[in-house]
Design an enzyme around this catalytic site. Structure first.
Site, PDB file in Angstrom:
ATOM      1  N   ASP A 456       0.822  -1.209   0.000  1.00  0.00           N
ATOM      2  CA  ASP A 456       0.000   0.000   0.000  1.00  0.00           C
ATOM      3  C   ASP A 456       0.862   1.267   0.000  1.00  0.00           C
ATOM      4  O   ASP A 456       2.084   1.221   0.250  1.00  0.00           O
ATOM      5  CB  ASP A 456      -0.929  -0.007   1.216  1.00  0.00           C
ATOM      6  CG  ASP A 456      -2.271   0.663   0.935  1.00  0.00           C
ATOM      7  OD1 ASP A 456      -2.353   1.454  -0.021  1.00  0.00           O
ATOM      8  OD2 ASP A 456      -3.231   0.395   1.680  1.00  0.00           O
ATOM      9  N   ASP A 526     -10.982   2.539  -3.343  1.00  0.00           N
ATOM     10  CA  ASP A 526     -11.505   2.183  -2.023  1.00  0.00           C
ATOM     11  C   ASP A 526     -13.025   2.178  -2.008  1.00  0.00           C
ATOM     12  O   ASP A 526     -13.636   1.674  -1.062  1.00  0.00           O
ATOM     13  CB  ASP A 526     -10.995   3.178  -0.981  1.00  0.00           C
ATOM     14  CG  ASP A 526      -9.573   2.874  -0.527  1.00  0.00           C
ATOM     15  OD1 ASP A 526      -9.077   1.777  -0.819  1.00  0.00           O
ATOM     16  OD2 ASP A 526      -8.966   3.747   0.119  1.00  0.00           O
TER      17      ASP A 526
END
Length: 717
Positions: A456, A526
């Site tokens: 990430d 997301d």
């Protein structure tokens, strides 16, 4: 594809020229007056009859005075050329002069790569332009390299990966824009006079724009030119419409705040630009990019292995990671048919929220008293791979690493750092940072048989400085940082060759052909709302292969939008690429679990075609109404059709969708009911897109979906 060589030396109007041919296009380059690199033709294949058969759009007529290059389609521009348009090269001498005078030096062909070299006699600068021809894929991969063959240092202030020129016409562009949770919005616009600049100055690819473009002539739906930059740092793509409506494209790393010092004998090379042409519109351009990525870009180790159905713990646990709960989730996921279990953020010391722990990567003994080993062993016993979340490029100020080495972040000594998500960015231009991060991640991967890493990256860059470097090297930090990240990931892949990696940056903030050369999969957003994801996935797949596209099935109402949609609809949207689940499966009732098992099994049957076939968007997504996307296997013996109804509108008549890419003479049988039709009929008349009336509660009729599988059938009569 013709049997002729992909690269042929030829002539064009008496000029030395090179003809690059692929299965779908041709590119003709020539050198005029020994200095200007012209792009005489880029488009449909003219049959390989020689340079003159392509009839250059802008003839080169040497006037009695200096020749001006504005309005002429070029494949290279340097500051100092009489071109009056965006330069692809700016190199300064010690006295500050940045004017270059390049002359053609030589050419060479290495396999299917053409290298054209130019030289500035006054400085000793050598510029090489590389054209790698992927003939079967309709792709030309371009990059540039500069070498200081002189006796004094030089400063590269700009070096584009590629310059592309198109002849006078009215052009329009497609580009990808957005924001966090709303990435990959496909934007179509006519190009006005002057410049349109696409860019990121955030240090990474960004949610706001993506380094991909497609171009067409206004009013023509077939011919499309396209390009995608393989770079995960700051980037710039300039689309400049000249006074005669010629189009000038300059693409590469962003010159903002960035230089590169070249001592005598040193060189510097750009990341590549993948570009191509097709006469099959935007969908055809996407398919060429998809094939190229599957065969040449995505890590070779796993190209023959379908990415697994995975479960990610984030939306069911957040930072509340506990051993017993993780085991329960893993067992439930295995019952559903999941193949990979990924523990997301929250597993390491200090990580009860996002304020601490980044950089240390020590397993939290309060959450895992016996370490990760028992959980990894249980996940493997259940027949799944084990994955884990990392954010190795970042550090929390509340961490042992930062307390010991506060100088290792990107910073300026007289400027207060700006935290974002309570974290700062480690400076991967520094060797000690790279070695330390590599050692920490390597130790984690060596201690346990970890199969997968979700890598990430959750913030843009500020105060980008490297005060420890020599002064003349400090502005190299933007490029050296990204190269350092690539180096660390590459070393980890070399030492752990079976490791799979997913790139994530607050969702879809870092997806480009550079990171996809190192990561097998990519998070797209997301935002997991399936109605929004239809649009996001449509934009994403204009540039990137479904094989790399991760989709999650989450709970309803969805956390980002609060919208409620049926479980089947959520699955069908997520199945368009690489299927993942992040809902609280322990809270799913028996009916939901049974349906999830069926849908996962169905996905596994369809997966080879979905991940390795050609994609066709038949009806793009919209706020209301139908949507349809089709996949066709490489041998055209199987096709999968996804049909969606988004927010149904009362009173609409019956609709049909016409399939594409099938063999017209072949017969296809629908798996669900045995109905047989020909490829010609399926492409001409199509299939019904209507849905039966919804069962109670009727509001679920706003979100309907189904999947049809058609396979080649040998049927008499």
């Amino acid at each position: 594809m013709p049997a002729d060589p992909a690269i042929t030396r030829t002539t064009c109007a008496g000029r030395p020229a090179w003809l690059l041919r692929t299965a779908h296009s041709a590119m003709l380059l020539s050198v005029a007056d020994g200095r200007a690199l012209l792009l005489d033709h880029w488009g449909g294949d003219g049959g390989g009859l020689g340079g003159n058969s392509y009839l250059p759009h802008v003839p080169w007529n040497r006037p009695s005075q200096a020749h001006f290059l504005d309005g002429v389609p070029l494949a290279h521009t340097a500051y100092g050329d009489p071109a009056y348009k965006e330069p692809g090269l700016v190199v300064a001498r010690a006295d500050g002069s940045a004017v270059s005078r390049l002359t053609w030096r030589d050419d060479r062909v290495e396999d299917d790569v053409l290298v054209l070299a130019f030289e500035d006699a006054a400085t000793g600068l050598v510029v090489e332009h590389r054209f790698a021809v992927r003939a079967d894929h309709g792709i030309v991969v371009r990059d540039a390299r500069v070498v200081n063959r002189g006796t004094r240092p030089l400063r590269v202030e700009r070096l584009a990966s590629a310059v592309l020129g198109l002849p006078p016409a009215r052009y329009e562009s497609w580009t990808l824009h957005g924001r966090w949770g709303d990435e990959y919005r496909l934007t179509r616009r006519g190009l006005p006079p002057g410049k349109v600049v696409l860019e990121s100055r955030r240090g990474f690819t960004s949610h706001e724009a993506n380094p991909w473009f497609a171009l067409a002539r206004v009013g023509e739906e077939g011919p499309v030119w396209f390009g995608a930059l393989a770079w995960s740092g700051n980037w710039s793509i300039v689309l400049e419409t000249e006074r005669n409506d010629a189009l000038h494209v300059v693409a590469g790393p962003h010159p903002f705040d960035s230089t590169w010092h070249l001592d005598p004998g040193e060189d510097y090379r750009t990341p590549p630009l993948v570009c191509g042409y097709t006469d099959e519109g935007l969908d055809g351009a996407a398919r060429l990019l998809h094939r190229h990525q599957r065969d040449h870009v995505l890590p070779a180790r796993h190209r023959g292995t379908p990415p697994p159905v995975h479960y990610n713990t984030w939306l069911s646990t957040s930072f509340d990671v506990r051993f017993d709960h993780q085991v329960a989730l893993a067992r439930r996921a295995a019952e559903l048919g999941v193949e990979l279990f990924v523990v997301d953020d929250g597993w390491f010391t200090g990580r009860d929220d996002d304020r601490a722990g980044l950089g240390d990567w020590v397993v939290d003994p309060a959450k895992f008293p016996d370490g990760l080993a028992p959980l990894v062993a249980e996940v493997h016993r259940l027949g799944m791979g084990f994955g884990i979340w990392l954010e190795p490029e970042m550090v929390n100020p509340d961490s042992d690493l930062f307390r010991a080495h506060p100088d290792r972040v990107l910073h300026l000594p007289d400027r207060e750092p700006t935290p974002s998500r309570h974290q700062l960015v480690l400076n991967f231009a520094r060797e000690d940072v790279r070695e330390d991060v590599f050692a920490r991640v390597r130790r984690l991967l060596a201690e346990q048989p970890i199969d997968f890493v979700k890598w990430d990256h959750n913030r843009p860059y500020t105060e980008v400085g490297w005060p420890q470097a020599p002064e003349h090297r400090r502005r190299e930090v933007w490029v050296r940082h990204v190269r350092g990240v690539y180096e660390v990931i590459g070393r980890l892949r070399a030492e752990f060759p079976d490791l799979m990696i997913e790139t994530c940056a607050g969702g879809g903030g870092r997806v480009d052909l550079g990171i996809l050369g190192l990561a097998d999969l990519a998070q797209v957003s997301d935002n997991t709302d399936p109605a929004d994801r239809l649009r996001v996935q449509y934009g994403f797949t204009r540039a990137y292969a479904p094989r790399a596209m991760v989709g999650w099935v989450t709970d309803a109402p969805e956390a980002t939008t609060g919208r409620t949609t049926p479980l089947e609809f959520r699955f069908h949207v997520a199945m368009q690429g690489v299927l993942g689940i992040s809902g609280d499966v322990l809270g799913w009732d028996e009916d939901e679990r049974a349906r999830a098992r069926e849908l996962i099994a169905e996905y596994k049957r369809l997966r080879p075609t979905l991940q390795d076939g050609d994609q066709h968007w038949l009806v793009p997504p919209s706020d209301t109404g139908p949507c349809a996307v089709q996949y066709v296997s490489r041998d055209r013996r199987e096709t999968v059709l996804f049909l969606y109804q988004v927010r149904g509108v009362a009173g609409e008549g019956a609709r049909r969708v016409r399939l594409r890419g099938l063999d017209a003479d072949r017969r296809y049988r629908r798996h669900a009911d045995g109905l047989v039709s020909t490829g010609a009929a399926l492409m001409a008349a199509g299939v019904p897109a209507a849905f039966p009336p919804p069962p109670p509660p009727r509001h679920t009729g706003d979100w309907r979906s189904r999947v049809e599988l058609w396979r080649a059938a040998e049927v008499a009569g």
